[in-house]
Design a protein around this motif. Structure first.
Motif, PDB file in Angstrom:
ATOM      1  N   SER A  53      -3.259   0.916  -3.491  1.00 49.89           N
ATOM      2  CA  SER A  53      -3.382  -0.256  -3.047  1.00 49.89           C
ATOM      3  C   SER A  53      -2.224  -1.119  -3.593  1.00 49.89           C
ATOM      4  CB  SER A  53      -4.756  -0.971  -3.050  1.00 49.89           C
ATOM      5  OG  SER A  53      -5.803  -0.346  -2.641  1.00 49.89           O
ATOM      6  N   ASP A  54      -1.823  -2.114  -2.597  1.00 49.07           N
ATOM      7  CA  ASP A  54      -0.813  -3.054  -2.900  1.00 49.07           C
ATOM      8  C   ASP A  54      -1.359  -3.844  -4.257  1.00 49.07           C
ATOM      9  OD1 ASP A  54       0.929  -5.396  -3.023  1.00 49.07           O
ATOM     10  OD2 ASP A  54       0.093  -6.286  -1.207  1.00 49.07           O
ATOM     11  N   ASP A 105       0.984  -1.196   0.010  1.00 45.68           N
ATOM     12  CA  ASP A 105       0.120   0.069  -0.045  1.00 45.68           C
ATOM     13  C   ASP A 105       0.942   1.026   0.079  1.00 45.68           C
ATOM     14  OD1 ASP A 105      -2.316  -1.545   0.147  1.00 45.68           O
ATOM     15  OD2 ASP A 105      -2.443  -1.148   2.344  1.00 45.68           O
ATOM     16  N   SER A 113      -4.187   7.668  -2.319  1.00 41.28           N
ATOM     17  CA  SER A 113      -4.155   6.306  -2.027  1.00 41.28           C
ATOM     18  C   SER A 113      -3.955   5.327  -2.899  1.00 41.28           C
ATOM     19  CB  SER A 113      -5.039   5.982  -0.903  1.00 41.28           C
ATOM     20  OG  SER A 113      -4.770   7.043   0.391  1.00 41.28           O
ATOM     21  N   THR A 120       0.721   5.648  -0.037  1.00 43.40           N
ATOM     22  CA  THR A 120       0.198   6.801   0.120  1.00 43.40           C
ATOM     23  C   THR A 120       0.776   8.219  -0.215  1.00 43.40           C
ATOM     24  OG1 THR A 120      -1.063   6.061   2.090  1.00 43.40           O
ATOM     25  CG2 THR A 120      -1.123   8.492   1.725  1.00 43.40           C
TER      26      THR A 120
END
Length: 222
Positions: free
Chosen positions: A115-116, A98, A113, A100
């Motif tokens: 995500s993985d 993840d 943001s 940011t």
């Protein structure tokens, strides 16, 4: 008067009275516009500057601030250095965690943001979703996400800071574009992006050129 009438608190009679006042004001404005001095009407637009010969393919806007001579003034522009956008590049592939980001540009900053497992397309889509907030756009080219400022010049910037996870760009710091440079009527000027402010003894004019324009442009006359 208009805002008051639209507020929803006035009666129909009060709104009608407001309309009478508005009509009177408009009539007064029309009367002022018909005023002449020395046989010349002053407020009908005929006293404005007239610009002839502008090539709209290379010059986007001309704003004459002042003209100190009754003679025509010819503006000759040669672009010697084009304005550039700020550019950066991400080539780290799909994300393994993840992430940011604080994304900043000439329009401002916002948090993004990711995500993985986010792919390059996912990254570009997330950045483009906030372009209106940052002034930074993204494009996938092969294995890279190319970052480009929307604007041109030294005020156009890109800054990517990871506050969670890892997101390394080629620049690794804030990058900016460059301002255009031109010779205008024999004098060298540096633009604000691609907008030149020219002030001489005969004229003050602001000229916005197309950032892609280069070399000798068509002359125009004020």
């Amino acid at each position: 008067l208009v805002l008051e009438a639209a507020g929803g608190t006035l009666s129909s009679d009060e709104i009608a009275a407001n309309q009478i006042e508005v009509d009177s004001i408009l009539s007064s404005i029309d009367s002022l516009a018909a005023v002449s001095f020395g046989g010349r009407r002053l407020l009908d637009g005929s006293a404005s500057y007239r610009i002839e010969g502008v090539d709209n393919a290379t010059i986007q806007d001309v704003d004459v601030l002042d003209k100190k001579t009754s003679s025509d003034v010819t503006i000759d522009i040669e672009i010697t250095t084009q304005a550039t956008q700020a550019t950066d590049n991400y080539s780290g592939g799909a994300l393994a965690e993840d992430v940011t980001l604080i994304v900043s540009g000439e329009e401002g900053s916002t948090t993004v943001s990711l995500s993985d497992g986010a792919t390059l397309d996912d990254i570009a889509d997330a950045l483009n979703a906030v372009t209106h907030l940052t002034g930074v756009s993204a494009n996938v080219n092969g294995g890279d996400v190319e970052l480009t400022s929307v604007g041109y010049g030294s005020d156009a910037s890109i800054s990517i800071e990871a506050t969670e996870g890892t997101f390394d760009t080629d620049a690794g710091t804030t990058v900016t574009g460059t301002d255009a440079v031109a010779t205008i009527n024999g004098e060298e000027y540096t633009a604000d992006g691609a907008t030149f402010s020219v002030h001489t003894t005969s004229i003050s004019v602001v000229v916005e050129v197309d950032p892609t324009a280069s070399g000798e442009l068509d002359t125009f006359t004020v």
